[in-house]
Design an enzyme around this catalytic site. Structure first.
Site, PDB file in Angstrom:
ATOM      1  CG  ASP A 303     -17.036 -57.414  17.038  1.00 15.97           C
ATOM      2  OD1 ASP A 303     -17.353 -57.711  18.086  1.00 15.97           O
ATOM      3  OD2 ASP A 303     -16.187 -58.303  17.007  1.00 15.97           O
TER       4      ASP A 303
HETATM    5  C1  26A Z   1      -9.927 -49.255  20.224  1.00 15.72           C
HETATM    6  N1  26A Z   1     -10.041 -50.826  20.000  1.00 15.72           N
HETATM    7  C2  26A Z   1      -9.202 -51.035  21.075  1.00 15.72           C
HETATM    8  C3  26A Z   1     -10.740 -51.193  18.955  1.00 15.72           C
HETATM    9  C4  26A Z   1     -10.574 -53.165  19.119  1.00 15.72           C
HETATM   10  C5  26A Z   1     -11.340 -53.325  18.018  1.00 15.72           C
HETATM   11  N2  26A Z   1     -12.060 -53.524  17.042  1.00 15.72           N
HETATM   12  C6  26A Z   1     -12.507 -51.613  17.364  1.00 15.72           C
HETATM   13  N3  26A Z   1     -11.484 -51.020  18.469  1.00 15.72           N
HETATM   14  N4  26A Z   1      -9.506 -53.539  19.625  1.00 15.72           N
HETATM   15  C7  26A Z   1      -9.665 -55.020  19.189  1.00 15.72           C
HETATM   16  N5  26A Z   1     -10.889 -54.796  18.130  1.00 15.72           N
HETATM   17  C8  26A Z   1     -11.577 -55.870  17.678  1.00 15.72           C
HETATM   18  O1  26A Z   1     -12.516 -56.340  18.019  1.00 15.72           O
HETATM   19  C9  26A Z   1     -13.013 -57.407  17.323  1.00 15.72           C
HETATM   20  C10 26A Z   1     -13.205 -58.970  17.849  1.00 15.72           C
HETATM   21  O2  26A Z   1     -14.280 -58.132  18.804  1.00 15.72           O
HETATM   22  C11 26A Z   1     -10.819 -57.066  16.706  1.00 15.72           C
HETATM   23  O3  26A Z   1     -10.047 -56.145  15.648  1.00 15.72           O
HETATM   24  C12 26A Z   1     -11.428 -58.000  16.714  1.00 15.72           C
HETATM   25  O4  26A Z   1     -11.742 -58.456  15.152  1.00 15.72           O
END
Ligand code: 26A
Length: 349
Positions: A303
């Site tokens: 990210d």
């Molecule tokens: C729909 N899902 C599964 C998610 C996520 C997500 N952000 C949005 N939607 N599952 C994990 N994360 C975020 O990814 C970041 C790492 O790339 C986590 O909150 C984490 O900070």
């Protein structure tokens, strides 16, 4: 640095995603991976069988509570580079302490929180299990999946969208938010603005293939890592699963705004980053390796890399410089706990 040609727009970047609080565990993580049958390096939506994990972590371990949500992490990373007041982020939260923590993190990083507050729901949470350089993400979207397109159509948010020159949509948002994503995407294409999209996790191109395929025609920039690219190749019947081939494939897909080439950025951890530009070029950019013991955890690294790239792109930097800024922010992020960047701010551009 090149001069930004989008000065007429007030806020430069409008991002949309699932605002989540990360509940991050290192000690005890291995045992939890086994207990809940989670893969060491993955991102999933929590099923029924995962629901007890949050309470278990909260009551038996000492987790770190950190601002997360992939798109929000990217927004904060971009804001780290861009001038004050350049980034707006939206998504749905509850009216609770988790949302307060997220607002505070955004404020610290100069991101305007333009949340949709859904009363009677809880802000989403992601249990992050850190084992070595791997991280397993198990997410309860809660309020985040209650986001509605009406929020984008409210006078306040509509104005922010009008004022933006660039948009960023996390692929994770497509688990529930295709209508909203397309609303932003269509505005971006018709106003000749720039839309960046992130594949986010292997399960997005795998299980939300139709949604991804509907959004990609509007995307000017597509981000992914090697396993997301591979999942894309598998769900689209592409035999050559090399990062270069997949980047070229996605870059050359039909585009609504045909006036500019699509840029596809595939990161591969410490291996070279591949960038394809339309049908014109595909280039590899080496990553400067970090000493193994300098790495704290890899949560949010992708990210941050996307945020650095997008920020430099917003400022009009040439692609190699966008990659360099992305790499710098990725490296800075993995030397912190979770999706955070170091303070006092370091100059990256
Ligand atoms: C729909 N899902 C599964 C998610 C996520 C997500 N952000 C949005 N939607 N599952 C994990 N994360 C975020 O990814 C970041 C790492 O790339 C986590 O909150 C984490 O900070």
């Amino acid at each position: 640095m090149a001069i930004n040609n989008n000065l007429e727009y007030k806020s430069k970047l409008f991002a949309i995603g699932n605002p989540l609080l990360d509940i991050s565990v290192t000690e005890g993580a291995q045992q939890l991976l086994e207990q809940y049958k989670l893969k060491a390096n993955d991102a999933i939506l929590a099923g029924e069988e995962h629901q007890p994990i949050y309470e278990q972590v909260r009551t038996t371990l000492s987790p770190l509570y950190l601002a997360g949500g992939a798109g929000q992490n990217t927004a904060r990373a971009a804001s780290y580079v861009l001038p004050e007041g350049s980034v707006v982020y939206t998504g749905a939260v509850g009216n609770d302490n988790f949302a307060k923590t997220l607002r505070e993190a955004n404020e610290k990083e100069g991101v305007e929180s333009a949340y949709q507050v859904v009363e009677g729901t809880s802000t989403g949470a992601c249990c992050v299990l850190i084992t070595g350089h791997d991280r397993s993400l198990c997410t309860n979207l809660a309020a985040a999946e209650k986001f509605t397109v009406d929020h984008l159509r409210s006078a306040e948010i509509k104005q922010k969208i009008e004022e933006a020159s660039h948009f960023y949509i996390g692929g994770f948002f497509l688990t529930h938010g295709l209508e909203s994503a397309l609303e932003v995407a269509k505005h971006s294409a018709s106003a000749d603005k720039t839309l960046a999209f992130n594949l986010s996790a292997p399960f997005i191109p795998q299980f939300f293939k139709d949604q991804v395929d509907q959004l990609i025609p509007y995307a000017d920039i597509v981000f992914g890592n090697e396993s997301e690219a591979e999942a894309y190749a598998q769900s689209h019947g592409i035999a050559d699963t090399s990062a270069k081939n997949i980047a070229q494939h996605i870059a050359s897909l039909p585009k609504t705004n045909s006036g500019k080439d699509r840029i596809v950025v595939i990161t591969q951890g410490a291996q070279e980053t591949v960038v394809a530009i339309g049908t014109k070029s595909v280039t590899s950019y080496p990553v400067t390796p970090l000493a193994k013991d300098a790495i704290v955890d890899t949560n949010g690294a992708g990210d941050a890399t996307a945020g650095g790239f997008v920020a430099a792109f917003v400022l009009g930097s040439p692609i190699p410089e966008c990659v360099e800024v992305g790499h710098k922010l990725g490296a800075m992020c993995i030397q912190q706990n979770g999706p955070q960047l170091p303070y006092p701010k370091q100059k990256v551009l």
